[in-house]
Design a protein around this motif. Sequence first.
Motif, short mmCIF file in Angstrom:
data_model
loop_
_atom_site.label_atom_id
_atom_site.label_comp_id
_atom_site.label_asym_id
_atom_site.label_seq_id
_atom_site.Cartn_x
_atom_site.Cartn_y
_atom_site.Cartn_z
N GLY A 152 -3.54 17.87 -69.48
CA GLY A 152 -2.83 17.57 -68.24
C GLY A 152 -2.04 18.75 -67.72
O GLY A 152 -2.05 19.03 -66.51
N ALA A 153 -1.34 19.47 -68.60
CA ALA A 153 -0.54 20.61 -68.16
C ALA A 153 -1.43 21.70 -67.57
O ALA A 153 -1.09 22.33 -66.55
CB ALA A 153 0.27 21.16 -69.32
N THR A 154 -2.59 21.94 -68.19
CA THR A 154 -3.52 22.95 -67.69
C THR A 154 -4.10 22.55 -66.34
O THR A 154 -4.20 23.39 -65.42
CB THR A 154 -4.65 23.16 -68.71
N THR A 155 -4.47 21.30 -66.20
CA THR A 155 -5.02 20.82 -64.93
C THR A 155 -3.97 20.85 -63.83
O THR A 155 -4.26 21.23 -62.67
CB THR A 155 -5.57 19.39 -65.10
N PHE A 156 -2.75 20.46 -64.17
CA PHE A 156 -1.63 20.50 -63.23
C PHE A 156 -1.43 21.93 -62.72
O PHE A 156 -1.32 22.18 -61.51
CB PHE A 156 -0.37 20.00 -63.94
N ALA A 157 -1.40 22.89 -63.65
CA ALA A 157 -1.21 24.29 -63.28
C ALA A 157 -2.35 24.79 -62.40
O ALA A 157 -2.12 25.52 -61.42
CB ALA A 157 -1.11 25.15 -64.54
N ALA A 158 -3.58 24.38 -62.71
CA ALA A 158 -4.72 24.79 -61.89
C ALA A 158 -4.59 24.25 -60.46
O ALA A 158 -4.89 24.95 -59.48
CB ALA A 158 -6.01 24.29 -62.53
N GLY A 159 -4.13 23.00 -60.34
CA GLY A 159 -3.94 22.43 -59.01
C GLY A 159 -2.91 23.18 -58.20
O GLY A 159 -3.09 23.41 -56.99
N LEU A 160 -1.82 23.57 -58.83
CA LEU A 160 -0.79 24.35 -58.12
C LEU A 160 -1.33 25.70 -57.71
O LEU A 160 -1.02 26.21 -56.61
CB LEU A 160 0.44 24.51 -59.02
N GLY A 161 -2.13 26.32 -58.58
CA GLY A 161 -2.73 27.61 -58.24
C GLY A 161 -3.67 27.50 -57.06
O GLY A 161 -3.67 28.38 -56.17
N VAL A 162 -4.48 26.45 -57.02
CA VAL A 162 -5.39 26.25 -55.89
C VAL A 162 -4.60 26.05 -54.60
O VAL A 162 -4.93 26.61 -53.55
CB VAL A 162 -6.32 25.05 -56.16
N ALA A 163 -3.53 25.23 -54.67
CA ALA A 163 -2.70 25.00 -53.48
C ALA A 163 -2.05 26.29 -53.00
O ALA A 163 -1.88 26.50 -51.79
CB ALA A 163 -1.63 23.96 -53.79
N ALA A 164 -1.71 27.18 -53.93
CA ALA A 164 -1.04 28.43 -53.56
C ALA A 164 -1.92 29.31 -52.69
O ALA A 164 -1.41 30.03 -51.81
CB ALA A 164 -0.62 29.18 -54.83
N VAL A 165 -3.22 29.27 -52.92
CA VAL A 165 -4.12 30.16 -52.17
C VAL A 165 -4.94 29.40 -51.14
O VAL A 165 -5.81 30.01 -50.49
CB VAL A 165 -5.06 30.91 -53.14
N ALA A 166 -4.69 28.10 -50.99
CA ALA A 166 -5.52 27.29 -50.09
C ALA A 166 -5.37 27.74 -48.64
O ALA A 166 -4.27 27.69 -48.09
CB ALA A 166 -5.12 25.82 -50.22
N PRO A 167 -6.47 28.19 -48.02
CA PRO A 167 -6.39 28.60 -46.61
C PRO A 167 -6.62 27.45 -45.65
O PRO A 167 -6.45 27.59 -44.45
CB PRO A 167 -7.52 29.63 -46.51
N SER A 168 -7.07 26.29 -46.19
CA SER A 168 -7.45 25.18 -45.33
C SER A 168 -7.01 23.86 -45.95
O SER A 168 -6.65 23.79 -47.12
CB SER A 168 -8.97 25.17 -45.12
N GLY A 169 -7.10 22.82 -45.14
CA GLY A 169 -6.71 21.50 -45.59
C GLY A 169 -7.51 20.95 -46.74
O GLY A 169 -6.93 20.44 -47.71
N PRO A 170 -8.85 21.03 -46.72
CA PRO A 170 -9.63 20.47 -47.83
C PRO A 170 -9.28 21.07 -49.19
O PRO A 170 -9.20 20.35 -50.19
CB PRO A 170 -11.08 20.79 -47.44
N LEU A 171 -9.05 22.38 -49.24
CA LEU A 171 -8.71 23.00 -50.51
C LEU A 171 -7.31 22.58 -50.97
O LEU A 171 -7.06 22.42 -52.17
CB LEU A 171 -8.79 24.53 -50.40
N LEU A 172 -6.40 22.40 -50.02
CA LEU A 172 -5.06 21.92 -50.36
C LEU A 172 -5.15 20.50 -50.94
O LEU A 172 -4.45 20.17 -51.91
CB LEU A 172 -4.17 21.91 -49.12
N ILE A 173 -6.03 19.69 -50.39
CA ILE A 173 -6.21 18.32 -50.89
C ILE A 173 -6.76 18.34 -52.30
O ILE A 173 -6.32 17.56 -53.17
CB ILE A 173 -7.13 17.53 -49.94
N VAL A 174 -7.71 19.25 -52.60
CA VAL A 174 -8.26 19.35 -53.95
C VAL A 174 -7.18 19.78 -54.93
O VAL A 174 -7.06 19.22 -56.03
CB VAL A 174 -9.44 20.34 -53.98
N GLY A 175 -6.38 20.79 -54.56
CA GLY A 175 -5.37 21.31 -55.47
C GLY A 175 -4.19 20.39 -55.65
O GLY A 175 -3.95 19.86 -56.75
#
Length: 416
Positions: free
Chosen positions: A89-112
């Motif tokens: 869970g901690a690893t997946t949580f961190a991955a989601g925050l990382g994706v949100a940090a670089v998300a240039p668009s809405g769909p990627l923000l939703i995934v992260g």
Amino acid sequence: MSTANSKRFALPFSQTTLVIIAGALILSAAMGIRQTFGLFIGPFSFDRGLPVTLIAFAIALHNLVWGFAQPFAGAAADRYGSAPVVAFGATTFAAGLGVAAVAPSGPLLIVGMGLLVGIGVSCTTFGVVLPAVGRIASPEKRSMAMGLVSAGGSAGQVLMIPLVQSIRLSSGIATSLFVLAFLMLLIAPLGIVLDRRASVGMQLQEPPAAPLRKVFAQAIRHRGYRLLTLGFFTCGFQLAFIATHLPEYLTLCHMPVGLGATALALIGLFNMAGSWGCGWLGGRFRQHHVLGWLYLIRSATIGAFFLLPKTSASVVIFAAVMGLTWLGTVPLTSGLVAKVFGTRHLGSLFGVCFLSHQIGSFLGAWLGGLVFDLTGSYSLLWEATVVAGLVAAMLHFPIDDKAVSTPAIRSKPAAA
């Protein structure tokens, strides 16, 4: 059981303390980080040109994913232990925050921030941590132990919000989210400490485990469990709306810049006392009665805040009272489930109950953004949170909290 045998199966105080501290640290990181998401609505909207509705949907989605994933995370922790579940869970949580940090668009923000964070938080919060703590405590001390962990977990909200606000203002959205991702990775090994109970003969305190499907069937037939699950919806609805939209609402009310972050931090600060206090009350009074009064107090506070003029003082008072009632529902609800059904399948049963909470969280966060985009106001949602709290109070008072017998276990035929 004799006194000697009771002592034999009692956890050493130092080991109990380690489990409580580890649980509080895990909750501090996971809950503290997710409570900061409301601070990103304005920056994501202005800096990246994303609609408020879409940002609110991403935040709301992580609550919904959390809810649907929680029964599975709880069942996995019941069966395999907390260590692998917390690490994943901690690893997946961190991955989601990382994706949100670089998300240039809405769909990627939703995934992260929506999908990955939702899965991660389901493995690092109440449905995994509190059952581990509940199993080490005697029935009369269980509510208090869970309240202590929830109170310790609130420290994350007090610390994370000013930290994120400071980093975001000085270094931007991406840097602040990467820092949060790093902090999540630091707590990944702490699940090992939660499993220290496995070295002690705790399983001898309860009958052999019945099949999970029988336990679920028994719980679904139990009227009190159904009422508790329905009432828990309101907790998620109220808290997600306030945590997500309070900073923006105060900006619309022309309150000082930064007051929203201060209010959220104060909620976390007072929640430390509130969670402990609710756990203490749950050990001395019937837990569903405490829950009923808690929802009444919360609704009265929200209604008064919405109707009265907004000042810095009124915001501080609102944050303090809300903090005292913020997460006190969690040790009371999980403690009530343990009282009625025992602790063997607590992670799974609380996970199903918590799904209702997270459906409410999804609607509270998402509808806040949707209603604001449609009407330019949050008024309808403030009114809805008051009504929902009154309904929840009425659902909790008639709950039957008597312990039920374990479902029958079919014995294996004797060998020839």
